[in-house]
Scaffold this motif. Structure first.
Motif, PDB file in Angstrom:
ATOM      1  N   ASN A 101       0.860  -1.364  -0.002  1.00  0.00           N
ATOM      2  CA  ASN A 101      -0.036  -0.077  -0.199  1.00  0.00           C
ATOM      3  C   ASN A 101       0.849   1.387   0.201  1.00  0.00           C
ATOM      4  N   GLY A 102       1.668   1.299   0.952  1.00  0.00           N
ATOM      5  CA  GLY A 102       2.858   2.586   0.932  1.00  0.00           C
ATOM      6  C   GLY A 102       3.519   2.756  -0.287  1.00  0.00           C
ATOM      7  N   LEU A 103       3.890   1.660  -0.993  1.00  0.00           N
ATOM      8  CA  LEU A 103       4.702   2.025  -2.294  1.00  0.00           C
ATOM      9  C   LEU A 103       3.868   2.259  -3.273  1.00  0.00           C
ATOM     10  N   VAL A 104       2.552   1.551  -3.365  1.00  0.00           N
ATOM     11  CA  VAL A 104       1.937   1.743  -4.817  1.00  0.00           C
ATOM     12  C   VAL A 104       1.271   3.244  -4.809  1.00  0.00           C
ATOM     13  N   VAL A 105       0.810   3.692  -3.431  1.00  0.00           N
ATOM     14  CA  VAL A 105       0.165   5.075  -3.399  1.00  0.00           C
ATOM     15  C   VAL A 105       1.302   6.106  -3.991  1.00  0.00           C
ATOM     16  N   PHE A 106       2.406   5.764  -3.923  1.00  0.00           N
ATOM     17  CA  PHE A 106       3.590   6.938  -4.709  1.00  0.00           C
ATOM     18  C   PHE A 106       3.971   6.192  -5.881  1.00  0.00           C
ATOM     19  N   ARG A 107       3.185   5.122  -6.364  1.00  0.00           N
ATOM     20  CA  ARG A 107       3.534   4.546  -7.796  1.00  0.00           C
ATOM     21  C   ARG A 107       4.942   4.254  -7.843  1.00  0.00           C
ATOM     22  N   PHE A 108       5.257   3.505  -6.790  1.00  0.00           N
ATOM     23  CA  PHE A 108       6.440   2.778  -6.908  1.00  0.00           C
ATOM     24  C   PHE A 108       5.991   1.055  -7.000  1.00  0.00           C
ATOM     25  N   LYS A 109       6.880   0.237  -7.815  1.00  0.00           N
ATOM     26  CA  LYS A 109       6.543  -0.831  -8.131  1.00  0.00           C
ATOM     27  C   LYS A 109       7.058  -1.836  -7.042  1.00  0.00           C
ATOM     28  N   PRO A 110       6.026  -2.627  -6.518  1.00  0.00           N
ATOM     29  CA  PRO A 110       6.261  -3.448  -5.252  1.00  0.00           C
ATOM     30  C   PRO A 110       7.272  -4.750  -5.773  1.00  0.00           C
ATOM     31  N   PHE A 111       7.160  -5.071  -6.788  1.00  0.00           N
ATOM     32  CA  PHE A 111       7.862  -6.265  -7.493  1.00  0.00           C
ATOM     33  C   PHE A 111       9.410  -6.001  -7.351  1.00  0.00           C
ATOM     34  N   ASN A 112       9.645  -4.661  -7.705  1.00  0.00           N
ATOM     35  CA  ASN A 112      10.864  -4.434  -7.580  1.00  0.00           C
ATOM     36  C   ASN A 112      11.686  -4.433  -6.207  1.00  0.00           C
ATOM     37  N   TYR A 113      11.015  -4.711  -5.286  1.00  0.00           N
ATOM     38  CA  TYR A 113      11.234  -4.621  -3.850  1.00  0.00           C
ATOM     39  C   TYR A 113      11.016  -5.974  -3.157  1.00  0.00           C
ATOM     40  N   TRP A 114      10.792  -6.808  -3.914  1.00  0.00           N
ATOM     41  CA  TRP A 114      10.216  -7.980  -3.066  1.00  0.00           C
ATOM     42  C   TRP A 114      10.851  -8.780  -2.254  1.00  0.00           C
ATOM     43  N   LYS A 115      12.330  -8.850  -2.476  1.00  0.00           N
ATOM     44  CA  LYS A 115      13.205  -9.371  -1.447  1.00  0.00           C
ATOM     45  C   LYS A 115      13.044  -8.396  -0.325  1.00  0.00           C
ATOM     46  N   GLU A 116      13.313  -7.279  -0.262  1.00  0.00           N
ATOM     47  CA  GLU A 116      13.123  -6.298   0.827  1.00  0.00           C
ATOM     48  C   GLU A 116      11.729  -6.496   1.602  1.00  0.00           C
ATOM     49  N   ILE A 117      10.649  -6.603   0.884  1.00  0.00           N
ATOM     50  CA  ILE A 117       9.171  -6.726   1.341  1.00  0.00           C
ATOM     51  C   ILE A 117       9.150  -8.006   2.097  1.00  0.00           C
ATOM     52  N   LEU A 118       9.518  -8.993   1.694  1.00  0.00           N
ATOM     53  CA  LEU A 118       9.517 -10.223   2.195  1.00  0.00           C
ATOM     54  C   LEU A 118      10.472 -10.364   3.679  1.00  0.00           C
ATOM     55  N   ILE A 119      11.761  -9.744   3.705  1.00  0.00           N
ATOM     56  CA  ILE A 119      12.458  -9.635   4.803  1.00  0.00           C
ATOM     57  C   ILE A 119      11.787  -8.994   5.918  1.00  0.00           C
TER      58      ILE A 119
END
Length: 209
Positions: free
Chosen positions: A20-38
């Motif tokens: 939610n925090g990433l997409v509301v500023f139009r970042f692509k979550p899949f680019n940060y999937w490792k960081e998100i998982l950790i």
């Protein structure tokens, strides 16, 4: 305490918060999937430990601060950006959790506060599910703002910084009210909700400019 249930709810709640925090500023979550998982694994573990130790007073403060710290270190995004990204997600999550709990218990504030101060119940899946749907809809429809650009030096207005710090403080104080079973949470939730609306509107106006 159902450790497995609490851990899974916390994990998917953090997943929704970060997306939610990433997409509301139009970042692509899949680019940060490792960081998100950790961060999801780490913060859900911390949340489960806090609940196990019955120290609910820390749950709205410690995990978000650690998430901001580690997301900054792992992604290289400036900490002020990560603070805004995560606090937007945390604010939405907190409002949804309070709202669904309040609704399910027929607008009984005393019961709502007791439920929020206890471990996650099976009903908590509702607010997590709603949050994930909101995050995915924002991503699919590409709704959001481009006011945070990591390729540039941060040029945030004082208002954006003040609102973000207010969200952080207000969410933390909300945890204190819940822990001590105080009805003052109603005023704080209203305060956070109004602040969030103002934050969104101010960003929208700036986007138009």
């Amino acid at each position: 305490m159902n450790v497995a249930n609490s851990y899974l709810i916390s994990f998917f709640a953090w997943l929704a918060i970060l997306i939610n925090g990433l997409v509301v500023f139009r970042f692509k979550p899949f680019n940060y999937w490792k960081e998100i998982l950790i961060i999801c694994i780490f913060c859900s573990s911390v949340s489960s430990i806090i609940q196990y130790l019955n120290m609910i007073i820390l749950i709205t403060f410690l995990p978000p601060v650690l998430a901001i710290l580690f997301f900054t270190l792992l992604t290289g995004i400036r900490w002020i950006y990560t603070m805004i990204i995560i606090m937007v997600g945390v604010t939405v999550s907190g409002l949804l959790e309070f709202g669904t709990t309040y609704l399910f218990h027929r607008f009984d504030i005393s019961v709502t506060l007791v439920m929020l101060a206890n471990d996650y119940s099976m009903e908590s899946w509702y607010f997590v599910g709603i949050h994930l749907v909101i995050a995915l809809c924002l991503y699919q429809k590409r709704l959001g703002f481009t006011s945070l650009e990591i390729s540039r030096s941060p040029r945030l207005s004082d208002k954006s910084l003040i609102f973000t710090l207010i969200f952080l403080v207000a969410n933390s104080i909300a945890g204190f009210f819940i822990a001590f079973n105080q009805s003052g949470i109603l005023y704080l939730v209203l305060f956070v909700f109004i602040g969030f609306i103002v934050f969104v509107i101010s960003n929208y106006i700036r986007e138009l400019d």
